[in-house]
Design a protein around this motif. Structure first.
Motif, PDB file in Angstrom:
ATOM      1  N   LEU A 237       1.154  -1.204  -0.197  1.00 40.05           N
ATOM      2  CA  LEU A 237       0.098   0.011  -0.145  1.00 40.05           C
ATOM      3  C   LEU A 237       0.995   1.376   0.245  1.00 40.05           C
ATOM      4  O   LEU A 237       0.584   2.665  -0.567  1.00 40.05           O
ATOM      5  CB  LEU A 237      -1.085  -0.268   1.390  1.00 40.05           C
ATOM      6  N   HIS A 238       2.072   1.127   0.654  1.00 39.57           N
ATOM      7  CA  HIS A 238       3.088   2.552   1.088  1.00 39.57           C
ATOM      8  C   HIS A 238       3.645   2.067  -0.608  1.00 39.57           C
ATOM      9  O   HIS A 238       3.547   3.704  -1.196  1.00 39.57           O
ATOM     10  CB  HIS A 238       3.977   1.899   1.668  1.00 39.57           C
ATOM     11  N   GLY A 239       4.504   1.222  -1.159  1.00 35.23           N
ATOM     12  CA  GLY A 239       5.207   1.572  -2.452  1.00 35.23           C
ATOM     13  C   GLY A 239       3.741   2.177  -3.506  1.00 35.23           C
ATOM     14  O   GLY A 239       4.205   2.863  -4.695  1.00 35.23           O
ATOM     15  N   HIS A 240       2.492   1.563  -3.706  1.00 30.75           N
ATOM     16  CA  HIS A 240       1.746   1.844  -5.059  1.00 30.75           C
ATOM     17  C   HIS A 240       1.131   3.354  -4.353  1.00 30.75           C
ATOM     18  O   HIS A 240       0.289   3.973  -5.464  1.00 30.75           O
ATOM     19  CB  HIS A 240       0.146   1.292  -5.241  1.00 30.75           C
ATOM     20  N   SER A 241       1.519   3.695  -3.639  1.00 34.08           N
ATOM     21  CA  SER A 241       1.020   5.102  -3.248  1.00 34.08           C
ATOM     22  C   SER A 241       1.848   6.720  -3.280  1.00 34.08           C
ATOM     23  O   SER A 241       1.564   7.532  -2.305  1.00 34.08           O
ATOM     24  CB  SER A 241      -0.427   4.511  -1.416  1.00 34.08           C
ATOM     25  N   GLY A 242       3.306   5.909  -3.572  1.00 37.87           N
ATOM     26  CA  GLY A 242       3.761   7.597  -3.201  1.00 37.87           C
ATOM     27  C   GLY A 242       4.284   7.402  -2.174  1.00 37.87           C
ATOM     28  O   GLY A 242       4.838   8.248  -1.688  1.00 37.87           O
ATOM     29  N   GLU A 243       4.916   6.662  -0.829  1.00 32.83           N
ATOM     30  CA  GLU A 243       5.649   5.996   0.360  1.00 32.83           C
ATOM     31  C   GLU A 243       6.340   5.114   0.536  1.00 32.83           C
ATOM     32  O   GLU A 243       6.741   4.350   1.016  1.00 32.83           O
ATOM     33  CB  GLU A 243       4.353   6.171   1.350  1.00 32.83           C
ATOM     34  N   LYS A 244       7.656   5.824  -0.920  1.00 34.84           N
ATOM     35  CA  LYS A 244       8.406   4.433  -0.996  1.00 34.84           C
ATOM     36  C   LYS A 244       9.104   4.336   0.303  1.00 34.84           C
ATOM     37  O   LYS A 244       9.719   3.430   0.667  1.00 34.84           O
ATOM     38  CB  LYS A 244       8.844   4.850  -1.871  1.00 34.84           C
ATOM     39  N   ASP A 245       9.719   5.788   0.771  1.00 34.12           N
ATOM     40  CA  ASP A 245      10.593   5.305   2.561  1.00 34.12           C
ATOM     41  C   ASP A 245       9.964   4.111   3.511  1.00 34.12           C
ATOM     42  O   ASP A 245      10.471   3.604   3.796  1.00 34.12           O
ATOM     43  CB  ASP A 245      10.887   6.789   3.219  1.00 34.12           C
ATOM     44  N   GLY A 246       8.311   4.600   3.772  1.00 37.26           N
ATOM     45  CA  GLY A 246       7.505   3.644   4.833  1.00 37.26           C
ATOM     46  C   GLY A 246       7.780   2.206   3.869  1.00 37.26           C
ATOM     47  O   GLY A 246       7.866   1.193   4.913  1.00 37.26           O
ATOM     48  N   ALA A 247       7.769   2.251   2.950  1.00 35.74           N
ATOM     49  CA  ALA A 247       7.863   0.777   1.818  1.00 35.74           C
ATOM     50  C   ALA A 247       8.850   0.517   2.050  1.00 35.74           C
ATOM     51  O   ALA A 247       9.668  -1.163   2.524  1.00 35.74           O
ATOM     52  CB  ALA A 247       7.258   0.897   0.100  1.00 35.74           C
TER      53      ALA A 247
END
Length: 442
Positions: A237-247
């Motif tokens: 969900l992070h990676g697909h939503s522009g939250e790459k650092d969280g991913a």
């Protein structure tokens, strides 16, 4: 430096220009793209059109404006374009990088900041908070509040698809069932493999019964199972939503949790999770400390259907009540993990089940994580097409391999008024029925 200038500079610095140039603009991807088809064949809503927009931003031909962002937002991220691309363009990687650049450099409203922080930082990375949130939903279902809300007509203020979605949510397990989880399970017979099970966040709360069915099948197939307690959300969900650092943070936590368990494979039962896990090597490719560890981790990822076929589970005496069944592919399971024959082999081995292949079973159902909430209009168009293909099979059981797909198909069944005659189930739940030779379908 203005917001758009900074965004454009990051596009030039971070986007993989070789990958962008790999696109030959041949158009092979067009028939596989649901948003291109449902938008009336709009080029900017196709994979090659979106790649052209990214390349134009990198080259400074256009600015990364609202139209560019809208085109990328409308993409499902199903990655159906990748298997048909003769150049092998990794479109999914380009999309996630572009979304991350946009998200990092755009101004979010206060409301959006609060929502994103709550979801991406406050909820999904914390298994105990996920269990608490799920328990609240369970209280809503069991306390009589749900019945009262439905009777009052309060759900009518919601958009139709959200009101219908409330009807198809699974019965939530009690908190005690979610917390009292075994961490080691022995095989039912002779040990054939030692596997680690990735239990996930939604799968181990909202879909706990499906996780339990998965471990039962693995035991029956001859697997010793370890379930690392330190594992967390996969980060999709992070990676697909522009939250790459969280991913990346979640990826490192999962790699650490699994790398010393001594398992032959890491088993997943959710196509979306599995696809993101198998991409950890790409996610961490620029981190010298984690690159090798990520590669060793991804090499062990295997979907439950693959391990069951490998261990010849389909050779067992599998049987259900006579019924026509069909299968809806999980996009990420098929397009990223390349797993599509194995589920069909398992289903076609079940006695009493007459398997009918669905037209365009490999096309997205329109769920795509939270896409059916944030892009409901396009999602419902895609779902309507999918339900027509499902009805054409004559199936009374629609089977899939991902929780989002499962809820979307349940939503489609409800919208079509078929809930008394047609059901949707996860493949492992169906196979559990088959080994128990249950005859009551509903």
């Amino acid at each position: 430096m203005s917001e758009r200038t900074k965004m454009q500079q990051e596009f030039k610095e971070r986007m993989d220009e070789d990958e962008l140039l790999n696109c030959m603009k041949c158009g092979f991807c067009l028939p596989s793209c649901p948003t291109y088809i449902e938008s009336g064949f709009k080029e900017s809503h196709s994979p090659r059109g979106r790649i052209a927009l990214m390349k134009a931003v990198v080259d400074g031909v256009i600015e990364p404006d609202e139209d560019v962002e809208r085109s990328l937002d409308l993409c499902l991220g199903c990655r159906a374009c990748e298997p048909v691309c003769p150049s092998g363009v990794k479109y999914g990687h380009l999309l996630e990088e572009a979304r991350d650049i946009i998200n990092k450099n755009k101004k979010h409203s206060i409301r959006e900041k609060v929502v994103r922080k709550t979801v991406f930082s406050g909820l999904f990375p914390h298994p105990d908070r996920m269990r608490t949130a799920t328990s609240l939903l369970g209280f809503y279902q069991r306390s009589g509040i749900q019945k009262a809300v439905r009777a009052s007509g309060l759900l009518n203020i919601l958009p139709d698809h959200l009101a219908t979605m409330e009807k198809v949510l699974p019965k939530v397990p009690r908190r005690g069932d979610m917390t009292d989880r075994p961490r080691h399970l022995e095989p039912a017979g002779t040990k054939k493999k030692k596997v680690a099970f990735f239990s996930g966040c939604l799968m181990d709360t909202l879909f706990l019964s499906t996780n339990n069915a998965t471990t039962t099948l693995l035991q029956q197939a001859g697997c010793e199972i370890v379930i690392p307690q330190a594992q967390t959300c996969c980060g999709a969900l992070h990676g697909h939503s522009g939250e790459k650092d969280g991913a990346k943070k979640l990826a490192k936590e999962n790699i650490s949790a699994f790398e010393d368990c001594g398992a032959d494979y890491i088993i997943t039962n959710a196509g979306g999770c599995g696809a993101f896990l198998v991409d950890y090597d790409h996610l961490l490719k620029d981190d010298p400390e984690w690159k090798g560890r990520a590669e060793r981790f991804t090499a062990k990822i295997k979907d439950v259907s693959s391990i069951l076929v490998e261990l010849e589970f389909h050779r067992n005496d599998l049987k259900v009540a006579p019924q026509i069944i069909t299968y809806q592919d999980s996009c990420h399971l098929r397009n990223v993990q390349k797993t599509f024959l194995e589920p069909r082999m398992l289903l076609q081995a079940v006695g009493g089940a007459e398997y009918h292949e669905m037209k365009q079973a490999d096309h997205c159902c329109g769920s795509a994580g939270i896409y059916n909430i944030v892009e409901s209009e396009m999602s419902m168009k895609i779902l309507d097409t999918k339900m027509q293909h499902a009805k054409d099979t004559g199936a009374v059981t629609i089977i899939t391999s991902n929780p989002g797909c499962l809820l979307q198909m349940k939503l489609g069944i409800e919208r079509e008024g078929l809930s008394d005659t047609v059901r949707a189930v996860h493949i492992v739940d169906f196979l559990l029925e088959a080994i128990r030779t249950e005859t009551n379908m509903f």
